[in-house]
Every structure is written in structure tokens, then in C-alpha cells.
Design a protein around this motif. Structure first.
Motif, mmCIF file in Angstrom:
data_model
loop_
_atom_site.group_PDB
_atom_site.id
_atom_site.type_symbol
_atom_site.label_atom_id
_atom_site.label_comp_id
_atom_site.label_asym_id
_atom_site.label_seq_id
_atom_site.Cartn_x
_atom_site.Cartn_y
_atom_site.Cartn_z
ATOM 1 N N LEU A 53 0.864 -1.681 0.082
ATOM 2 C CA LEU A 53 0.223 0.129 0.072
ATOM 3 C C LEU A 53 0.884 1.302 -0.350
ATOM 4 C CD1 LEU A 53 -2.511 -1.053 2.299
ATOM 5 C CD2 LEU A 53 -3.323 -1.243 0.493
ATOM 6 N N GLU A 54 2.008 1.624 1.216
ATOM 7 C CA GLU A 54 3.055 2.357 0.816
ATOM 8 C C GLU A 54 3.129 2.387 -1.246
ATOM 9 O OE1 GLU A 54 5.249 1.061 3.864
ATOM 10 O OE2 GLU A 54 4.200 2.580 5.203
ATOM 11 N N GLU A 55 4.608 1.325 -1.246
ATOM 12 C CA GLU A 55 4.300 1.533 -2.630
ATOM 13 C C GLU A 55 3.640 1.908 -3.483
ATOM 14 O OE1 GLU A 55 6.448 -2.198 -3.576
ATOM 15 O OE2 GLU A 55 7.472 -2.039 -2.175
ATOM 16 N N SER A 56 2.137 2.254 -3.609
ATOM 17 C CA SER A 56 1.331 2.183 -4.325
ATOM 18 C C SER A 56 0.582 3.936 -4.117
ATOM 19 C CB SER A 56 0.263 1.673 -4.123
ATOM 20 O OG SER A 56 0.220 0.252 -4.602
ATOM 21 N N ALA A 72 -10.758 -1.481 2.118
ATOM 22 C CA ALA A 72 -11.170 -1.734 1.304
ATOM 23 C C ALA A 72 -11.279 -2.791 0.592
ATOM 24 C CB ALA A 72 -12.225 -0.640 0.599
ATOM 25 N N GLU A 73 -10.142 -2.815 -0.098
ATOM 26 C CA GLU A 73 -8.867 -3.330 -1.089
ATOM 27 C C GLU A 73 -8.480 -4.679 -0.574
ATOM 28 O OE1 GLU A 73 -7.507 0.100 0.633
ATOM 29 O OE2 GLU A 73 -7.973 0.886 -1.400
ATOM 30 N N VAL A 74 -8.802 -5.137 0.826
ATOM 31 C CA VAL A 74 -7.414 -6.213 1.867
ATOM 32 C C VAL A 74 -9.022 -6.972 1.945
ATOM 33 C CG1 VAL A 74 -6.548 -6.202 3.360
ATOM 34 C CG2 VAL A 74 -5.805 -4.150 2.100
ATOM 35 N N PHE A 75 -8.592 -8.035 1.368
ATOM 36 C CA PHE A 75 -9.502 -9.171 1.764
ATOM 37 C C PHE A 75 -8.272 -10.077 2.036
ATOM 38 C CE2 PHE A 75 -10.972 -6.703 -2.340
ATOM 39 C CZ PHE A 75 -12.532 -7.013 -1.989
ATOM 40 N N ALA A 76 -8.863 -10.068 3.541
ATOM 41 C CA ALA A 76 -8.716 -11.115 4.526
ATOM 42 C C ALA A 76 -8.750 -13.324 3.893
ATOM 43 C CB ALA A 76 -8.373 -11.297 6.045
ATOM 44 N N ASP A 79 -6.099 -18.872 4.757
ATOM 45 C CA ASP A 79 -4.548 -19.006 5.134
ATOM 46 C C ASP A 79 -3.825 -18.599 5.340
ATOM 47 O OD1 ASP A 79 -3.843 -18.187 3.292
ATOM 48 O OD2 ASP A 79 -3.014 -19.302 1.191
ATOM 49 N N GLY A 80 -4.321 -16.720 5.958
ATOM 50 C CA GLY A 80 -3.202 -16.608 6.676
ATOM 51 C C GLY A 80 -2.441 -15.131 5.619
ATOM 52 N N SER A 81 -2.712 -15.045 4.550
ATOM 53 C CA SER A 81 -2.316 -14.058 3.038
ATOM 54 C C SER A 81 -3.168 -13.220 3.059
ATOM 55 C CB SER A 81 -2.139 -14.984 1.973
ATOM 56 O OG SER A 81 -2.812 -15.599 2.065
ATOM 57 N N TYR A 82 -3.045 -12.133 2.279
ATOM 58 C CA TYR A 82 -3.948 -11.172 1.561
ATOM 59 C C TYR A 82 -4.123 -10.946 0.020
ATOM 60 C CZ TYR A 82 -3.826 -10.790 7.182
ATOM 61 O OH TYR A 82 -3.261 -10.251 8.310
ATOM 62 N N LEU A 83 -5.315 -11.281 -0.321
ATOM 63 C CA LEU A 83 -5.512 -10.305 -1.339
ATOM 64 C C LEU A 83 -6.026 -8.636 -1.449
ATOM 65 C CD1 LEU A 83 -5.944 -10.787 -4.494
ATOM 66 C CD2 LEU A 83 -8.847 -11.240 -4.207
ATOM 67 N N ILE A 84 -4.890 -8.305 -2.567
ATOM 68 C CA ILE A 84 -4.921 -6.415 -2.473
ATOM 69 C C ILE A 84 -5.229 -6.772 -3.962
ATOM 70 C CG2 ILE A 84 -3.913 -4.255 -2.656
ATOM 71 C CD1 ILE A 84 -1.758 -6.412 -0.785
#
Length: 87
Positions: A53-56, A72-76, A79-84
Motif C-alpha cells: 500500500l505504501e508503494e502504491s 476496502a481493497e484488502v481481503f483476508a 490461510d492467513g494471506s491477503y488479497l489486495i
């Protein structure tokens, strides 16, 4: 081309309304196509979410971990990872 897991696609389908006012995908195939088109990424940790997010260009310095997870753009994912997903 990035390969999205079935869990990732199902999570996006189920929770897409947290980012969009109306559905952008109705099935797994459409979800995968949409995520590919907007170049969505999957990262392993919340720290990687912050870095992305910082790089964006988003200022996350004053945000708590919970606020970042609730963006809103982060989907947990289960498995503990995140979709952005960026609009």
C-alpha cells in the motif's frame, strides 16, 4: 499471469461488495479474469500489505493493523494471506 487459488477467488466473490457498489464477477472464472485485469496481488503477511500500500502511494503510517485489514481493497484469506485489489 498470476494464478489465484480457489480459496482466493471464492473469498473475492463473497466479499467483493466491500470494494465495489455492484458485483464485478458472478462466478470463479469471472473473478479470476477480473483479478488478472486489475493485477490484484496476494501477499503472505500484514507487513507485506503495508509495504504494498505504501508503494502504491497510500499513507499507512498512522494506521493500526486492524485499520489496514479493514481497508476496502484488502481481503483476508483463510490461510492467513491477503488479497489486495485496487480499483
Amino acid at each position: 499471469m498470476y494464478e489465484y487459488s480457489e480459496e482466493c477467488l471464492k473469498t473475492f466473490l463473497k466479499k467483493q461488495d466491500q470494494l465495489f457498489d455492484e458485483s464485478v464477477a458472478e462466478n470463479l472464472e469471472e473473478a479470476e479474469s477480473f483479478l488478472e485485469d486489475c493485477m490484484a496481488v496476494v501477499v503472505d503477511t500484514l507487513e507485506e500489505v503495508k509495504d504494498y500500500l505504501e508503494e502504491s502511494g497510500m499513507d499507512v503510517s498512522g494506521m493500526s493493523d486492524e485499520e489496514i485489514e479493514d481497508a476496502a481493497e484488502v481481503f483476508a484469506l483463510e490461510d492467513g494471506s491477503y488479497l489486495i485489489v485496487e480499483e
